[in-house]
Write a protein that holds these residues in place. Structure first.
Motif, short mmCIF file in Angstrom:
data_model
loop_
_atom_site.label_atom_id
_atom_site.label_comp_id
_atom_site.label_asym_id
_atom_site.label_seq_id
_atom_site.Cartn_x
_atom_site.Cartn_y
_atom_site.Cartn_z
N PHE A 144 0.80 -1.23 -0.21
CA PHE A 144 0.01 -0.04 -0.03
C PHE A 144 0.79 1.14 -0.03
CE2 PHE A 144 -1.85 3.33 2.42
CZ PHE A 144 -3.29 3.48 1.88
N VAL A 145 1.73 1.25 0.82
CA VAL A 145 2.93 2.28 0.99
C VAL A 145 3.47 2.66 -0.46
CG1 VAL A 145 4.93 3.32 1.93
CG2 VAL A 145 2.95 2.22 3.38
N SER A 146 4.03 1.61 -1.09
CA SER A 146 4.91 1.76 -2.24
C SER A 146 3.94 2.50 -3.15
CB SER A 146 5.32 0.39 -2.72
OG SER A 146 5.99 0.44 -3.88
N SER A 147 2.68 1.81 -3.51
CA SER A 147 1.90 2.43 -4.45
C SER A 147 1.53 3.84 -4.26
CB SER A 147 0.45 1.54 -4.55
OG SER A 147 0.79 0.21 -4.81
N ILE A 148 1.30 4.28 -3.17
CA ILE A 148 0.91 5.55 -2.82
C ILE A 148 2.01 6.66 -3.13
CG2 ILE A 148 0.19 7.25 -0.97
CD1 ILE A 148 -2.09 5.31 -1.78
N ASN A 149 3.19 5.96 -2.68
CA ASN A 149 4.46 6.73 -2.96
C ASN A 149 4.65 6.98 -4.48
OD1 ASN A 149 7.24 7.92 -2.19
ND2 ASN A 149 7.78 6.17 -3.36
N THR A 150 4.50 5.98 -5.38
CA THR A 150 4.57 5.97 -6.52
C THR A 150 3.58 6.93 -7.28
OG1 THR A 150 5.34 3.83 -6.98
CG2 THR A 150 4.74 4.91 -8.74
N LEU A 151 2.32 7.06 -6.79
CA LEU A 151 1.35 8.08 -7.31
C LEU A 151 1.64 9.49 -6.94
CD1 LEU A 151 -1.58 8.41 -8.59
CD2 LEU A 151 -2.26 8.03 -6.19
#
Length: 378
Positions: free
Chosen positions: A243-250
């Protein structure tokens, strides 16, 4: 007689040995006596005329036509003497077959041509840099003037109300998502510490169950519970990290790229307004020949800046549209993952937790996978 003796003396060969010393040869008594007689005669006769002959030689110089070239070796006769007066023609002849060569003077030749070419190239680069700096300085001056005029309310600016509203919404969304990312990372760090504590507590309970026979069952139950919680916690950590990785990419890649395009758009808008104001100012002035030439040049620059502004405005519009669609898809998936994982963990449903990870194709790393192998450490 004297000429014969002098010719023999002039053509004598002095043999040299391998060490450079003259070899000892049998003395020629006849030659030595004749030489002594000639030298004594010269001393008697020549003493009176020595001064007169020396003066004559210094005044008139040597007569090269009366000199002789001696050929032959030791003991040669007068036949080997060739008077130079018999040689006709110049001593140096001109060879018409040999092409004439001209020695270039300093500062001439092919090297100077190459040096001139290099100098011209360097001068051309310097002129280009100077022209670039001149254009950059003029553009900076106009943009700074336009920006100050806008801040003090004395200049007009081009505004796209719909696009400006979308840009403001994006910036506000980015700030809120950055806060979500910060809190999610804090939750990950705290939960990781809790899982590590549960793991250590389970090991301690297991050790005490072996050393305390009277409390073996109680310590054993708690050890198994802590190990199960630790395992489920590691599974939940995998879901939260995804979840954190996806939000960071976005936030830091997709939104940041769109904001970078918006920054270019805003700079183009400022340049467009600066050249527009410059053209309007020229149109209000007199219409002489010089002013008309300046107006024509300003019109061309204004058209270039207008095309650039419109192109970047279209780019921003398209990127905002795609960003919104991508944001909805990503957040729909990530929020569903976060909800299902948290609910399954605190409900103690290990099967549902593992099913949630399979649903979103999340693969957990085995324990110790982050540590380098012993071969990599070498």
């Amino acid at each position: 007689m004297a000429d014969s003796i002098m010719s023999r003396a002039a053509t004598m060969e002095i043999p040299i040995n391998s060490n450079g010393d003259s070899r000892t040869i049998p003395e020629d008594d006849g030659l030595e006596q004749a030489a002594k007689a000639q030298w004594s005669l010269d001393e008697k006769v020549g003493s009176a005329t020595e001064t007169r002959d020396l003066q004559q030689v210094m005044v008139s110089g040597p007569n090269l036509n009366e000199t002789s070239i001696v050929s032959g070796g030791y003991g040669g006769t007068a036949e080997g003497i060739i008077p130079t007066s018999s040689i006709k023609g110049p001593a140096i002849r001109f060879n018409a077959d040999f092409p004439p060569r001209r020695i270039p003077a300093p500062g001439q030749g092919p090297n100077m041509h190459q040096a001139g070419t290099a100098e011209e190239a360097t001068r051309g680069v310097a002129v280009e840099k100077l022209d670039f700096m001149r254009k950059w300085g003029l553009n900076t001056y106009k943009c700074t003037k336009q920006m100050i005029s806008e801040r003090f309310g004395r200049g007009s600016r081009t505004v796209d109300l719909e696009l400006e509203a979308q840009i403001e919404v994006l910036r506000d969304t980015k700030r809120k998502y950055e806060n979500v990312l910060r809190l999610a990372r804090a939750l990950t760090n705290h939960f990781y510490s809790m899982v590590q504590t549960q793991h250590a507590l389970g090991d301690t309970f297991a050790d005490l169950s072996q050393k305390s026979p009277e409390l073996r069952d109680e310590f054993g139950y708690n050890a198994e519970t802590q190990k199960l919680l630790c395992k489920n916690g590691e599974t939940l950590l995998g879901a939260i990290n995804f979840f954190v990785s996806s939000i960071n990419t976005l936030v830091n890649k997709t939104m940041e790229d769109t904001l970078l395009t918006i920054k270019k758009y805003e700079d183009a808008r400022l340049e467009y307004d600066a050249y527009r104001a410059d053209l309007e100012e020229l149109n209000l002035g007199p219409r002489d020949a010089v002013t008309m030439a300046r107006i024509e040049a300003a019109q061309q620059q204004y058209q270039v800046q207008k095309d650039k502004y419109e192109r970047l405005r279209n780019d921003v519009t398209i990127k905002l549209k795609f960003l919104e669609e991508n944001k909805v898809k990503v957040m729909h998936k990530q929020l569903l993952l976060f909800h299902n994982a948290i609910s399954a963990y605190f409900a103690g449903n290990q099967q549902q937790l593992e099913q949630t990870l399979k649903q979103f194709n999340i693969k957990l790393k085995p324990p110790g996978a982050d540590k380098p192998s012993w071969l990599e450490e070498q």
